[in-house]
Design a protein around this motif. Structure first.
Motif, PDB file in Angstrom:
ATOM      1  N   UNK A 223       0.817  -1.213   0.000  1.00  0.00           N
ATOM      2  CA  UNK A 223       0.000   0.000   0.000  1.00  0.00           C
ATOM      3  C   UNK A 223       0.851   1.263   0.000  1.00  0.00           C
ATOM      4  N   UNK A 224       2.165   1.097  -0.228  1.00  0.00           N
ATOM      5  CA  UNK A 224       3.038   2.234  -0.461  1.00  0.00           C
ATOM      6  C   UNK A 224       3.021   2.515  -1.957  1.00  0.00           C
ATOM      7  N   UNK A 225       3.096   3.770  -2.372  1.00  0.00           N
ATOM      8  CA  UNK A 225       2.831   4.116  -3.784  1.00  0.00           C
ATOM      9  C   UNK A 225       3.882   3.680  -4.790  1.00  0.00           C
ATOM     10  N   UNK A 226       5.151   3.599  -4.386  1.00  0.00           N
ATOM     11  CA  UNK A 226       6.204   3.231  -5.335  1.00  0.00           C
ATOM     12  C   UNK A 226       7.507   2.985  -4.578  1.00  0.00           C
ATOM     13  N   UNK A 227       8.542   2.656  -5.312  1.00  0.00           N
ATOM     14  CA  UNK A 227       9.929   2.504  -4.846  1.00  0.00           C
ATOM     15  C   UNK A 227      10.075   1.434  -3.765  1.00  0.00           C
ATOM     16  N   UNK A 228       9.696   1.746  -2.511  1.00  0.00           N
ATOM     17  CA  UNK A 228       9.830   0.754  -1.444  1.00  0.00           C
ATOM     18  C   UNK A 228       8.692  -0.280  -1.468  1.00  0.00           C
ATOM     19  N   UNK A 229       7.791  -0.173  -2.425  1.00  0.00           N
ATOM     20  CA  UNK A 229       6.676  -1.128  -2.440  1.00  0.00           C
ATOM     21  C   UNK A 229       7.056  -2.470  -3.064  1.00  0.00           C
ATOM     22  N   UNK A 244      25.204   3.173   7.630  1.00  0.00           N
ATOM     23  CA  UNK A 244      25.818   4.503   7.516  1.00  0.00           C
ATOM     24  C   UNK A 244      25.072   5.459   6.619  1.00  0.00           C
ATOM     25  N   UNK A 245      23.906   5.045   6.085  1.00  0.00           N
ATOM     26  CA  UNK A 245      23.165   5.893   5.149  1.00  0.00           C
ATOM     27  C   UNK A 245      22.150   6.761   5.876  1.00  0.00           C
ATOM     28  N   UNK A 251      16.643   6.747   0.213  1.00  0.00           N
ATOM     29  CA  UNK A 251      15.736   6.956  -0.926  1.00  0.00           C
ATOM     30  C   UNK A 251      16.482   6.715  -2.244  1.00  0.00           C
ATOM     31  N   UNK A 252      17.713   7.224  -2.334  1.00  0.00           N
ATOM     32  CA  UNK A 252      18.500   7.067  -3.561  1.00  0.00           C
ATOM     33  C   UNK A 252      18.809   5.599  -3.824  1.00  0.00           C
ATOM     34  N   UNK A 253      19.174   4.869  -2.777  1.00  0.00           N
ATOM     35  CA  UNK A 253      19.471   3.445  -2.936  1.00  0.00           C
ATOM     36  C   UNK A 253      18.242   2.695  -3.457  1.00  0.00           C
TER      37      UNK A 253
END
Length: 405
Positions: A223-229, A244-245, A251-253
């Motif tokens: 139910x997350x819209x993108x990327x981590x879904x 260390x991030x 987000x970039x990774x």
């Protein structure tokens, strides 16, 4: 007692002197018990909003319909909220009505987790009817009352549960985790903006891997819209040395791992601030270049310190290396550069136009690009007179000869 509590103490004392109950409540009390840094202090009181306003002369109606008044004391603002009960939640996110009450216990009863349902008086005495301190001692996140009811009232609490796992390193108690898994679909009713704010807090936590594992297990990511879904993306991140991030680097990774054809559209789905989107898209461009190339002075300069550090840290993580020493190396490299951005040049575009007596055009950008390279490679110094001579040798900017430079 923490200095922020001491600074807010006169507010509680004045409310009590006027005949009302008043206590410190919420996250500040929880973090005080945990010996964590406290950002701000919230106060709950038996006084109604109008009664609060009658006690203090300097107030702002920041949320009076929900019982919250901002009290200004010695140039600081403190949210003072009337004890309240909430009934008939609609759309799994907000109460249909708010009733002002005089009972602290009933006010604490409406809160999400027991660790957040602790009050403290001005002398540091705890009022803990739902055993929040015991939950803190056991490092356990547990809802106040039925987890099914609490998540059903406001489905954003599903995100708050995993966010607290990330921030505190706590576990979910069994009933709370079972309800999280069962009621994950309720997250579809929550605005992306609210989910995004919780996601940012989750990603800032020290225990982000643990939180992402629970989120994946409960399928909150569906139910997350993108990327981590993407489950595969989460799995990859969990198995990488990401400790260390920082927030933007995570987000970039994830953006890189998703390999989206239109990354800008994916970021927009999260309703991310435009400034952050631009930074991530620019960093992604350099990351895609860096994975097949080594840094040159020119590319480092073009990227800038912030982007270069982000990119290099991601490269380390992708190779399962810890990135701690990378930041120092890049800063050292930039310290050696004669200039780190165009504004540091000893001349301006006006100078160039005056020296060449030419009409402005694309050639100016070409000239400055080559000038930066010459200075970075230390072929000429960043000195006005030396640059003027170099510009004169550049020749006629509109000629074919110049266009070859």
């Amino acid at each position: 007692m923490d200095r922020l509590f001491i600074q807010a103490k006169p507010i509680i004392e004045r409310l009590k002197a006027a005949g009302y109950e008043a206590y410190y409540v919420g996250g500040a009390v929880r973090d005080y018990i945990l010996k964590r840094e406290i950002d701000d202090v919230d106060i709950a009181t038996s006084a109604t909003p109008l009664e609060i306003k009658s006690v203090f002369s300097n107030t702002v109606d920041v949320g009076i319909e929900h019982g919250t008044i901002l009290v200004i004391h010695e140039r600081r603002g403190y949210e003072v909220t009337t004890f309240r009960a909430e009934t008939n939640y609609v759309d799994y996110r907000r109460p249909e009505s708010v009733t002002f009450i005089r009972s602290l216990k009933d006010d604490l009863r409406r809160r999400d987790f027991t660790i957040n349902a602790i009050a403290m008086d001005e002398e540091g005495v705890m009022i803990d009817p739902f055993n929040g301190r015991e939950a803190i001692k056991k490092k356990c996140i547990k809802t106040v009352g039925s987890p099914t009811e609490r998540f059903g009232e406001d489905a954003l609490r599903l995100m708050r549960a995993v966010r607290f796992v990330s921030q505190l390193g706590f576990k979910l108690d069994n009933r709370t985790e079972e309800a999280l898994i069962q009621q994950a679909p309720l997250l579809q009713y929550i605005a992306i903006e609210r989910i995004f704010l919780e996601m940012e807090k989750l990603l800032k936590g020290k225990h982000v891997k643990r939180a992402l594992k629970i989120a994946r297990k409960a399928k909150l990511n569906d139910y997350w819209p993108s990327i981590f879904n993407q489950e595969q993306t989460i799995e990859q991140i969990i198995n990488m040395p990401i400790e260390g991030l920082d927030l933007m680097e995570l987000w970039l990774l994830a953006l890189y791992l998703e390999k989206a054809k239109e990354p800008q559209k994916q970021l927009k789905k999260w309703k991310m601030p435009t400034k952050d989107m631009k930074t991530l898209l620019r960093a992604l461009t350099f990351l895609n270049w860096r994975k097949d190339n080594n840094w040159t002075n020119i590319q480092l300069y073009r990227a800038g310190k912030e982007i270069a550090v982000m990119v290099e840290k991601i490269v380390c993580v992708l190779h399962h290396e810890k990135p701690q020493a990378i930041t120092v190396k890049i800063y050292e490299k930039f310290a050696e550069f004669p200039i780190t951005e165009r504004s540091q040049l000893a001349i301006t575009g006006t100078d160039v136009l005056e020296w060449t007596r030419k009409t402005p055009g694309p050639w100016i950008s070409q000239l400055f690009t080559q000038l930066e390279e010459e200075i970075l490679n230390k072929k000429i110094p960043n000195e006005r007179e030396m640059i003027r001579r170099w510009v004169e040798k550049w020749g006629n900017p509109s000629s074919d000869k110049c266009s070859k430079h």
